[in-house]
Design a protein around this motif. Sequence first.
Motif, short mmCIF file in Angstrom:
data_model
loop_
_atom_site.label_atom_id
_atom_site.label_comp_id
_atom_site.label_asym_id
_atom_site.label_seq_id
_atom_site.Cartn_x
_atom_site.Cartn_y
_atom_site.Cartn_z
N GLY A 29 28.22 106.72 35.38
CA GLY A 29 26.98 107.00 35.62
C GLY A 29 26.21 107.09 34.53
O GLY A 29 25.07 107.44 34.41
N ARG A 30 26.69 106.94 33.24
CA ARG A 30 25.91 106.82 31.90
C ARG A 30 25.31 105.62 31.70
O ARG A 30 25.51 104.83 32.38
N TRP A 31 24.35 105.55 30.53
CA TRP A 31 23.75 104.34 30.33
C TRP A 31 24.47 103.07 30.26
O TRP A 31 25.71 103.05 29.76
N GLY A 56 23.70 94.33 46.30
CA GLY A 56 24.75 94.49 45.08
C GLY A 56 24.44 95.92 44.46
O GLY A 56 24.23 96.21 43.54
N CYS A 57 24.38 96.85 45.66
CA CYS A 57 24.24 98.26 45.07
C CYS A 57 25.07 99.04 44.39
O CYS A 57 24.82 100.17 43.83
N GLY A 58 26.33 98.45 44.09
CA GLY A 58 27.42 99.36 43.09
C GLY A 58 27.52 100.55 43.80
O GLY A 58 27.44 100.95 45.29
N THR A 59 27.38 101.62 42.78
CA THR A 59 27.82 102.85 43.40
C THR A 59 26.41 103.66 43.56
O THR A 59 26.46 104.77 43.98
N GLY A 60 25.35 103.00 43.79
CA GLY A 60 23.96 103.37 44.60
C GLY A 60 23.21 103.96 43.88
O GLY A 60 22.25 104.74 44.43
N GLU A 61 23.10 104.03 42.44
CA GLU A 61 22.20 104.80 41.71
C GLU A 61 20.78 104.24 41.95
O GLU A 61 19.97 104.91 42.05
N PHE A 62 20.58 102.95 41.77
CA PHE A 62 19.39 102.49 42.12
C PHE A 62 18.66 102.54 43.50
O PHE A 62 17.83 102.94 43.75
N ALA A 63 19.65 102.64 44.45
CA ALA A 63 19.35 102.69 45.84
C ALA A 63 18.91 104.45 46.11
O ALA A 63 17.89 104.58 46.86
#
Length: 236
Positions: A29-31, A56-63
């Motif tokens: 979750g870091r930079w 391609g949401c990955g772990t969902g941070e941008f979602a």
Amino acid sequence: MTRTPERADAAPAMRIASDFDRLSAFDDGRWDHNRHYHPLLLRSLPARRESALEIGCGTGEFARLLAREFARVTAIDLSPEMVRRARELSPGVAHIEFTQADVASCDLPPESFDCIASIATLHHLPLADTLMKLSAALRPGGVLLVLDLYQPRSAADFAWSAAAWPCNLVLRAWHHGRLRDPPDVRRAWSEHARHDVYPALADVRALGERLVPGAVVRRHLFWRYSLVWQKPAVRA
């Protein structure tokens, strides 16, 4: 969102999913280079904010950032483990639907989303076909947001690449307290990168002009480009 028959390149898709299942364990979750540009993408959101889709949401941070702005967010990823972690990291955010799916074999309903975002995902897919599919799924007036990697080809590309290295070291040291990732993380990314193929920026611009006329394509530091396109509104 329904599924269509599997694409012909199922084996590469399985390999990508396996790679990101493994890489999901290293996302702290870091930079990183993608998160660096989240604010830039969020500045281009449309006025209408009922539904958004992330590819391609990955772990969902941008979602989760989109969920602050949109009434409904659909977020899909090829990796089951990424989707599991995205759900785990999103407690209490009921209006995000995380789904394990391949955008190449999903039937996206036409004109269904006010915003479609894709971060470091389109280089895994046929770019022209995917741009057409995503543009068709946007509502009139909706916005397509793409952040992805490109292959340096021109003198300007290489100049930007050279400038990115010292900036990368400074920001990595600031945010992570080290200049390099641990060896196991580097090995995992190196293994994945062996199969990655990136488009030239000129090719992205040419496709943008042909398939999503009016799209703004910009080169950025950290070997990224952005493509922002607003679908023309229906005229009365």
